[in-house]
Structure formats: structure tokens, C-alpha cells
Design a protein around this motif. Structure first.
Motif, PDB file in Angstrom:
ATOM      1  N   THR A  70      10.028  45.354 -47.073  1.00  0.00           N
ATOM      2  CA  THR A  70      11.016  44.286 -46.923  1.00  0.00           C
ATOM      3  C   THR A  70      10.885  43.189 -47.974  1.00  0.00           C
ATOM      4  O   THR A  70       9.973  42.356 -47.911  1.00  0.00           O
ATOM      5  CB  THR A  70      10.902  43.650 -45.525  1.00  0.00           C
ATOM      6  N   ALA A  71      11.834  43.171 -48.916  1.00  0.00           N
ATOM      7  CA  ALA A  71      11.942  42.073 -49.880  1.00  0.00           C
ATOM      8  C   ALA A  71      13.213  41.296 -49.542  1.00  0.00           C
ATOM      9  O   ALA A  71      14.196  41.320 -50.289  1.00  0.00           O
ATOM     10  CB  ALA A  71      11.973  42.598 -51.308  1.00  0.00           C
ATOM     11  N   GLY A  72      13.174  40.604 -48.404  1.00  0.00           N
ATOM     12  CA  GLY A  72      14.372  39.930 -47.917  1.00  0.00           C
ATOM     13  C   GLY A  72      14.908  38.878 -48.862  1.00  0.00           C
ATOM     14  O   GLY A  72      16.118  38.637 -48.910  1.00  0.00           O
ATOM     15  N   HIS A  73      14.027  38.253 -49.624  1.00  0.00           N
ATOM     16  CA  HIS A  73      14.482  37.216 -50.550  1.00  0.00           C
ATOM     17  C   HIS A  73      15.343  37.786 -51.670  1.00  0.00           C
ATOM     18  O   HIS A  73      16.250  37.110 -52.164  1.00  0.00           O
ATOM     19  CB  HIS A  73      13.275  36.467 -51.135  1.00  0.00           C
ATOM     20  N   ILE A  74      15.081  39.049 -52.046  1.00  0.00           N
ATOM     21  CA  ILE A  74      15.898  39.669 -53.092  1.00  0.00           C
ATOM     22  C   ILE A  74      17.275  40.021 -52.529  1.00  0.00           C
ATOM     23  O   ILE A  74      18.304  39.826 -53.192  1.00  0.00           O
ATOM     24  CB  ILE A  74      15.194  40.905 -53.682  1.00  0.00           C
ATOM     25  N   GLY A  75      17.319  40.502 -51.294  1.00  0.00           N
ATOM     26  CA  GLY A  75      18.606  40.710 -50.640  1.00  0.00           C
ATOM     27  C   GLY A  75      19.384  39.417 -50.529  1.00  0.00           C
ATOM     28  O   GLY A  75      20.592  39.362 -50.789  1.00  0.00           O
ATOM     29  N   LEU A  76      18.693  38.352 -50.146  1.00  0.00           N
ATOM     30  CA  LEU A  76      19.324  37.040 -50.023  1.00  0.00           C
ATOM     31  C   LEU A  76      19.886  36.573 -51.359  1.00  0.00           C
ATOM     32  O   LEU A  76      21.016  36.071 -51.438  1.00  0.00           O
ATOM     33  CB  LEU A  76      18.300  36.039 -49.507  1.00  0.00           C
ATOM     34  N   ALA A  77      19.099  36.732 -52.426  1.00  0.00           N
ATOM     35  CA  ALA A  77      19.571  36.344 -53.763  1.00  0.00           C
ATOM     36  C   ALA A  77      20.847  37.089 -54.124  1.00  0.00           C
ATOM     37  O   ALA A  77      21.811  36.499 -54.643  1.00  0.00           O
ATOM     38  CB  ALA A  77      18.485  36.612 -54.796  1.00  0.00           C
ATOM     39  N   TRP A  78      20.884  38.382 -53.814  1.00  0.00           N
ATOM     40  CA  TRP A  78      22.079  39.155 -54.147  1.00  0.00           C
ATOM     41  C   TRP A  78      23.264  38.813 -53.254  1.00  0.00           C
ATOM     42  O   TRP A  78      24.422  38.935 -53.672  1.00  0.00           O
ATOM     43  CB  TRP A  78      21.759  40.649 -54.126  1.00  0.00           C
TER      44      TRP A  78
ATOM     45  N   THR B 245      17.937  40.426 -40.846  1.00  0.00           N
ATOM     46  CA  THR B 245      16.641  41.081 -41.019  1.00  0.00           C
ATOM     47  C   THR B 245      16.043  41.389 -39.652  1.00  0.00           C
ATOM     48  O   THR B 245      16.411  40.779 -38.649  1.00  0.00           O
ATOM     49  CB  THR B 245      15.668  40.209 -41.818  1.00  0.00           C
ATOM     50  N   ASP B 246      15.083  42.339 -39.644  1.00  0.00           N
ATOM     51  CA  ASP B 246      14.405  42.636 -38.380  1.00  0.00           C
ATOM     52  C   ASP B 246      12.929  42.241 -38.418  1.00  0.00           C
ATOM     53  O   ASP B 246      12.178  42.608 -37.517  1.00  0.00           O
ATOM     54  CB  ASP B 246      14.553  44.113 -38.011  1.00  0.00           C
ATOM     55  N   GLY B 247      12.530  41.494 -39.456  1.00  0.00           N
ATOM     56  CA  GLY B 247      11.119  41.126 -39.467  1.00  0.00           C
ATOM     57  C   GLY B 247      10.681  40.390 -40.712  1.00  0.00           C
ATOM     58  O   GLY B 247      11.486  39.879 -41.492  1.00  0.00           O
ATOM     59  N   GLU B 248       9.404  40.372 -40.897  1.00  0.00           N
ATOM     60  CA  GLU B 248       8.766  39.594 -41.946  1.00  0.00           C
ATOM     61  C   GLU B 248       9.144  40.082 -43.344  1.00  0.00           C
ATOM     62  O   GLU B 248       9.240  41.283 -43.595  1.00  0.00           O
ATOM     63  CB  GLU B 248       7.242  39.676 -41.793  1.00  0.00           C
ATOM     64  N   PHE B 249       9.363  39.141 -44.247  1.00  0.00           N
ATOM     65  CA  PHE B 249       9.536  39.464 -45.664  1.00  0.00           C
ATOM     66  C   PHE B 249       8.143  39.722 -46.230  1.00  0.00           C
ATOM     67  O   PHE B 249       7.366  38.783 -46.433  1.00  0.00           O
ATOM     68  CB  PHE B 249      10.198  38.308 -46.412  1.00  0.00           C
ATOM     69  N   ASN B 250       7.830  40.983 -46.512  1.00  0.00           N
ATOM     70  CA  ASN B 250       6.446  41.321 -46.856  1.00  0.00           C
ATOM     71  C   ASN B 250       6.245  41.800 -48.287  1.00  0.00           C
ATOM     72  O   ASN B 250       5.182  42.324 -48.626  1.00  0.00           O
ATOM     73  CB  ASN B 250       5.900  42.378 -45.887  1.00  0.00           C
ATOM     74  N   THR B 251       7.269  41.602 -49.131  1.00  0.00           N
ATOM     75  CA  THR B 251       7.187  42.160 -50.478  1.00  0.00           C
ATOM     76  C   THR B 251       7.677  41.173 -51.524  1.00  0.00           C
ATOM     77  O   THR B 251       8.799  40.663 -51.423  1.00  0.00           O
ATOM     78  CB  THR B 251       8.016  43.451 -50.579  1.00  0.00           C
ATOM     79  N   ALA B 252       6.836  40.903 -52.529  1.00  0.00           N
ATOM     80  CA  ALA B 252       7.222  40.128 -53.709  1.00  0.00           C
ATOM     81  C   ALA B 252       6.632  40.841 -54.926  1.00  0.00           C
ATOM     82  O   ALA B 252       5.860  41.801 -54.780  1.00  0.00           O
ATOM     83  CB  ALA B 252       6.723  38.698 -53.595  1.00  0.00           C
ATOM     84  N   TYR B 253       6.942  40.372 -56.129  1.00  0.00           N
ATOM     85  CA  TYR B 253       6.658  41.174 -57.323  1.00  0.00           C
ATOM     86  C   TYR B 253       5.891  40.435 -58.410  1.00  0.00           C
ATOM     87  O   TYR B 253       6.024  39.211 -58.573  1.00  0.00           O
ATOM     88  CB  TYR B 253       7.969  41.710 -57.892  1.00  0.00           C
ATOM     89  N   CYS B 254       5.097  41.227 -59.125  1.00  0.00           N
ATOM     90  CA  CYS B 254       4.458  40.808 -60.377  1.00  0.00           C
ATOM     91  C   CYS B 254       4.717  41.893 -61.399  1.00  0.00           C
ATOM     92  O   CYS B 254       4.410  43.082 -61.149  1.00  0.00           O
ATOM     93  CB  CYS B 254       2.943  40.629 -60.167  1.00  0.00           C
ATOM     94  N   ASN B 255       5.345  41.538 -62.489  1.00  0.00           N
ATOM     95  CA  ASN B 255       5.686  42.500 -63.553  1.00  0.00           C
ATOM     96  C   ASN B 255       6.530  43.666 -63.030  1.00  0.00           C
ATOM     97  O   ASN B 255       6.411  44.801 -63.514  1.00  0.00           O
ATOM     98  CB  ASN B 255       4.419  43.044 -64.227  1.00  0.00           C
ATOM     99  N   GLY B 256       7.366  43.395 -62.048  1.00  0.00           N
ATOM    100  CA  GLY B 256       8.254  44.434 -61.544  1.00  0.00           C
ATOM    101  C   GLY B 256       7.596  45.419 -60.610  1.00  0.00           C
ATOM    102  O   GLY B 256       8.195  46.445 -60.251  1.00  0.00           O
TER     103      GLY B 256
ATOM    104  N   ASN C  65       5.160  45.880 -56.893  1.00  0.00           N
ATOM    105  CA  ASN C  65       4.708  45.304 -55.630  1.00  0.00           C
ATOM    106  C   ASN C  65       3.436  44.490 -55.863  1.00  0.00           C
ATOM    107  O   ASN C  65       2.416  45.015 -56.313  1.00  0.00           O
ATOM    108  CB  ASN C  65       4.462  46.471 -54.664  1.00  0.00           C
ATOM    109  N   ALA C  66       3.484  43.196 -55.588  1.00  0.00           N
ATOM    110  CA  ALA C  66       2.393  42.289 -55.959  1.00  0.00           C
ATOM    111  C   ALA C  66       1.178  42.432 -55.046  1.00  0.00           C
ATOM    112  O   ALA C  66       1.271  42.868 -53.898  1.00  0.00           O
ATOM    113  CB  ALA C  66       2.893  40.844 -55.932  1.00  0.00           C
ATOM    114  N   LYS C  67       0.056  42.019 -55.583  1.00  0.00           N
ATOM    115  CA  LYS C  67      -1.228  42.109 -54.874  1.00  0.00           C
ATOM    116  C   LYS C  67      -1.197  41.354 -53.543  1.00  0.00           C
ATOM    117  O   LYS C  67      -1.790  41.803 -52.552  1.00  0.00           O
ATOM    118  CB  LYS C  67      -2.324  41.544 -55.772  1.00  0.00           C
ATOM    119  N   ASN C  68      -0.543  40.196 -53.498  1.00  0.00           N
ATOM    120  CA  ASN C  68      -0.519  39.402 -52.264  1.00  0.00           C
ATOM    121  C   ASN C  68       0.664  39.724 -51.352  1.00  0.00           C
ATOM    122  O   ASN C  68       0.916  39.021 -50.386  1.00  0.00           O
ATOM    123  CB  ASN C  68      -0.551  37.904 -52.580  1.00  0.00           C
ATOM    124  N   SER C  69       1.380  40.812 -51.635  1.00  0.00           N
ATOM    125  CA  SER C  69       2.355  41.304 -50.672  1.00  0.00           C
ATOM    126  C   SER C  69       1.609  41.845 -49.459  1.00  0.00           C
ATOM    127  O   SER C  69       0.475  42.322 -49.579  1.00  0.00           O
ATOM    128  CB  SER C  69       3.214  42.415 -51.291  1.00  0.00           C
TER     129      SER C  69
END
Length: 455
Positions: free
Chosen positions: A306-314, A350-361, A363-367
Motif C-alpha cells: 500500500t502506497a496510498g500517498h502515491i494514489g492520493l497524488a494521482w 483505503t482499507d489500511g495503513e500506508f506501508n510503502t514509500a520509496y528510495c531511488n524508485g 521499496n524503502a528500508k523504512n517501509s
């Protein structure tokens, strides 16, 4: 009928009865031929006179009916009703309140119909009857039409298609979303249009084609590199060791000063997406085609994180004029900010937590998901932090935001972003079942229509 008309009618009726009685008495008087002749003449002329009176009274009452119907139609048009049944009920009540009829006359027909942005009405009343025995009169009729004050509507529906949405939840979402399409997208698109875009999201957002993806994020030459510059990217994993992933047709966050804005992609490129798959259905820009929108919704499958913030941006990009050049058809392009009589709306589900963000395209370490991660934290911060910034910036552009948290199970982070992101508390929905989700989308659609029809 006003007091003067009633008085005139009463006097004329009494006159008619007096004349007829006099004429009858004269015919019984055998004392003079002239009296008989006069009486016969009166008997012939009196009905004609009363007929003229009927014409006068009918004309007056038809005018009063028209005035009352015009008033009732305008009243119905100014209401927030969005169905013919509601409009008809409001119009009927207003007509009864505004039309005063003489004793013995009544309303025999009253219809108010919603036709796109128009209210079309008809009404009929029984005719006056000073001399009904001579003239068989038709009901008095009137028609009216009012174009409602309205707004154009551009709506982006952002839908969670992640793995946790599998099974009945996905089925429920599809049903609710298709109902929303039917409510928001009107059959009549003139003089005001109502368009909807669809943004499914999972680990990222699929833009549908490699050519569009290249326009958004810059072209990626064939080959492998240890920096995110090629179609294949080799990187160090968060747990050690290396792996290689291919670029997809999805896009991720952009970085830098324009990270959480809707600045055109030609000014600030979006992020690339390196993964085993794109993980979601592709987007649909603003459209007036209910069938195309519902076909896309029916195609959804549940997969990915779930990268809800990217859906939101779009969701924002779909109603942003800064992204309009992406679409070849003018009908898909959003209008400029500040356009008169225009609403821009984003609905985030959404049905839950936004659990995915990115580094260099990647899935980031702190996802907080369990997919393969790169050995660096998200460049822009957590998905929730980015979502909040995006919502703040959207609202600053007068974009209306509805949030729908479906069966969140009390997840505090998810509940928090639903409340923080929405325009206000009235724009937050937290349904816990499929039936409640359907009700929530219906309520949102009706609210959008109320805003669409606001003065």
C-alpha cells in the motif's frame, strides 16, 4: 383567484341568473308581442354573455396557474434534490401553497421532472363553470421549465487495490464504486459537465504505457546500472546482498522542492518504479463514459502493498490542469483552477495503513511491508507524512477531499490520515462492512450532486 376576480365572477353569475329569470317571466306575459320578442332575445344573448364571462374567468385563472407553476418550478430548481421523485414532491407542495382556487375547482394534474440540469413541469386545473350546461370546457393547463444553477464537476476516485482488498472486500468496493459512477456522472453533459477519473493504486500507480511513463519520469535506456538510470537496476538490499529489478510502467514519488505539489511533470519528473511487477490496474483520466469507467473498475484484482500517498497524488494530478497535457483528448483534460462554476473533487479510499514509500524508485528500508527493500530510507519521509503534505497542498487549491477508510479495524495511523486529509469531519467516512461502504459512496455522490447544484 384574487378577491376582485371572485367579486366579478359572483356579480356576473347573479346578473346572469337575474336576466334568465326576467326573460322567462317575460315569455309568460301574453300582454305584448314586444315583450315576448325582448324576452326571446335575452334568452339567446344571455348564454353568449355568460360564455364571454367564462372566457374571461378562464384566461384569468390560466394566468394565475402559470404564475403559481413558475414559482413552484423555480423553488424546486433551487432545492438540493437530485432525483425526479424528490423534485416532484417539492414542486407539488410548492404549487399547492401558491395556487388559490375558487370553491369547487381543483388541481387535476401536477408533474415535476428532473431532466439533466432542467426542471420541466406541467399542471392542470378544472375549468370555471358559470355556464357549464352550454360549453363543455377542457381543463386549464400550464407548463414551465427552469434551468438549475449548477457547476461543472471533475472527480478523481482513488481506490485501494492492494492484496488486503482480496475476496469479498474487493467485490464490495467494485459494487460501491460503480454505483458512485452512476450518481456522479450525469447522462446530460450540457450546459454543465460531470466527469470522473479512476486511480487504482497498490505499491505504486500504473500509468498504462511505457511511453507515458517515460514522459512522466524521463526515459530509461536499456541496460543494467547500480544507479536508477537504466531499465534494470542493481542495488543493495536492506538485509544485505544485492538483487536486480526491472523498471515497470508504474511511477512513484518525485523528490525535491516539488515532491508534494502538482507542478507539471515537464518541470519536475516523477519517480521511477523498480519491482517484480507494477501491481495495479492502470489509470483512467477524466471521462464522461459511465461504461468505460465501470469496465475499468470491474477489471481490478487485489495484489501488492500500500502506497496510498502515491494514489492520493494521482487523484490530485487527474484534476490538476498542470497535468492536462498528458491526455491527447481535450475531453480528458481538467479545466484551469479558478474556473467559474467548477468543482474539483478527490475521493480517497483505503482499507489500511500506508506501508510503502520509496528510495531511488525501490521499496524503502523504512517501509513497513514485507517486500524486498533497498538499503536506504524513503527520501521524502513516510507515506503518511507525504500524504498529509499532499492533502494540505490540495486543499490550498480548493480541491474538495473525501476520505473513506474501509474496515480499518481501528488502525490509528489509517484513521488519523482519514481525518487529517479530508476537507472537514463531514467528508470522512469509516464504513466497516460492504453495505456500509455502499452507503458511504452513495452519500458522497449525493453530496457532490448537492454541491454541483448549489448557487
Amino acid at each position: 383567484m384574487d378577491t376582485n376576480s371572485k367579486q366579478i365572477r359572483g356579480r356576473l353569475a347573479r346578473f346572469g341568473r337575474t336576466v334568465i329569470g326576467f326573460a322567462r317571466r317575460m315569455t309568460r306575459d301574453e300582454g305584448g308581442a314586444s315583450a315576448v320578442f325582448f324576452a326571446v332575445a335575452l334568452l339567446m344573448l344571455t348564454p353568449m354573455t355568460l360564455g364571454l364571462v367564462d372566457v374571461y374567468i378562464s384566461t384569468t385563472q390560466r394566468g394565475q396557474l402559470q404564475d403559481a407553476l413558475d414559482t413552484a418550478t423555480l423553488y424546486a430548481a433551487r432545492s438540493s434534490a437530485t432525483t425526479t421523485a424528490e423534485i416532484d414532491s417539492i414542486g407539488d407542495a410548492a404549487l399547492i401553497a401558491n395556487l388559490v382556487l375558487p370553491e369547487g375547482e381543483s388541481i387535476v394534474e401536477s408533474n415535476f421532472v428532473l431532466d439533466g440540469v432542467k426542471i420541466v413541469s406541467t399542471a392542470a386545473i378544472t375549468p370555471p363553470g358559470i355556464s357549464p350546461q352550454i360549453w363543455n370546457q377542457q381543463n386549464l393547463r400550464a407548463t414551465s421549465e427552469v434551468v438549475r444553477n449548477s457547476n461543472h464537476v471533475e472527480v478523481a476516485l482513488v481506490l485501494d487495490t492492494t492484496g488486503s482488498m482480496g475476496g469479498q472486500k474487493l467485490t464490495d468496493m467494485k459494487t460501491a464504486a460503480k454505483d458512485l459512477v452512476d450518481i456522479v456522472v450525469q447522462d446530460t453533459q450540457t450546459p454543465y459537465y460531470s466527469k470522473m477519473a479512476i486511480v487504482p493504486y497498490a505499491s505504486a500507480v500504473n500509468v498504462g504505457s511505457s511511453s507515458l511513463a517515460s514522459t512522466l519520469r524521463g526515459s530509461a535506456p536499456t541496460g543494467t546500472a547500480t544507479t536508477p538510470t537504466k531499465k534494470t537496476y542493481q542495488f543493495t538490499k536492506s538485509g544485505g546482498g544485492t538483487t536486480t529489478l526491472n523498471i515497470t510502467n508504474c511511477v512513484t514519488e518525485r523528490t525535491g522542492a516539488q515532491a508534494n505539489t502538482d507542478t507539471a511533470p515537464g518541470v519536475a519528473l516523477l519517480g521511477r518504479h523498480y519491482a517484480s511487477s507494477c501491481g495495479s490496474a492502470s489509470i483512467v483520466p477524466l471521462s464522461t463514459s459511465k461504461s468505460a469507467l465501470k469496465t475499468k473498475i470491474d477489471s481490478f484484482t487485489a495484489t501488492g502493498v500500500t502506497a496510498g500517498h502515491i494514489g492520493l497524488a494521482w487523484g490530485w494530478y487527474m484534476v490538476s490542469p498542470n497535468f492536462g497535457d498528458l491526455w491527447p483528448s481535450a475531453s480528458n483534460r481538467p479545466a484551469a483552477y479558478g474556473t467559474n462554476e467548477l468543482l474539483k473533487v478527490v475521493i480517497l479510499m483505503t482499507d489500511g495503513e500506508f506501508n510503502t514509500a520509496y528510495c531511488n524508485g525501490v521499496n524503502a528500508k523504512n517501509s513497513t511491508n514485507s517486500d524486498v527493500k533497498i538499503n536506504c530510507d524513503a527520501t521524502n519521509g513516510t507515506a503518511f507524512t507525504q500524504a498529509q503534505a499532499l492533502c494540505d497542498n490540495m486543499k490550498a487549491k480548493d480541491v474538495i477531499i473525501y476520505t473513506v477508510g474501509f474496515a480499518l479495524g481501528g488502525d490509528p495511523n489509517a484513521v488519523a490520515i482519514m481525518n487529517q486529509c479530508a476537507t472537514d469531519a463531514k467528508h470522512v467516512y469509516l464504513p466497516s462492512s460492504g453495505a456500509a461502504l455502499k452507503d458511504a459512496f452513495k452519500a458522497i455522490g449525493q453530496d457532490i450532486n448537492s454541491l454541483r447544484l448549489a448557487k
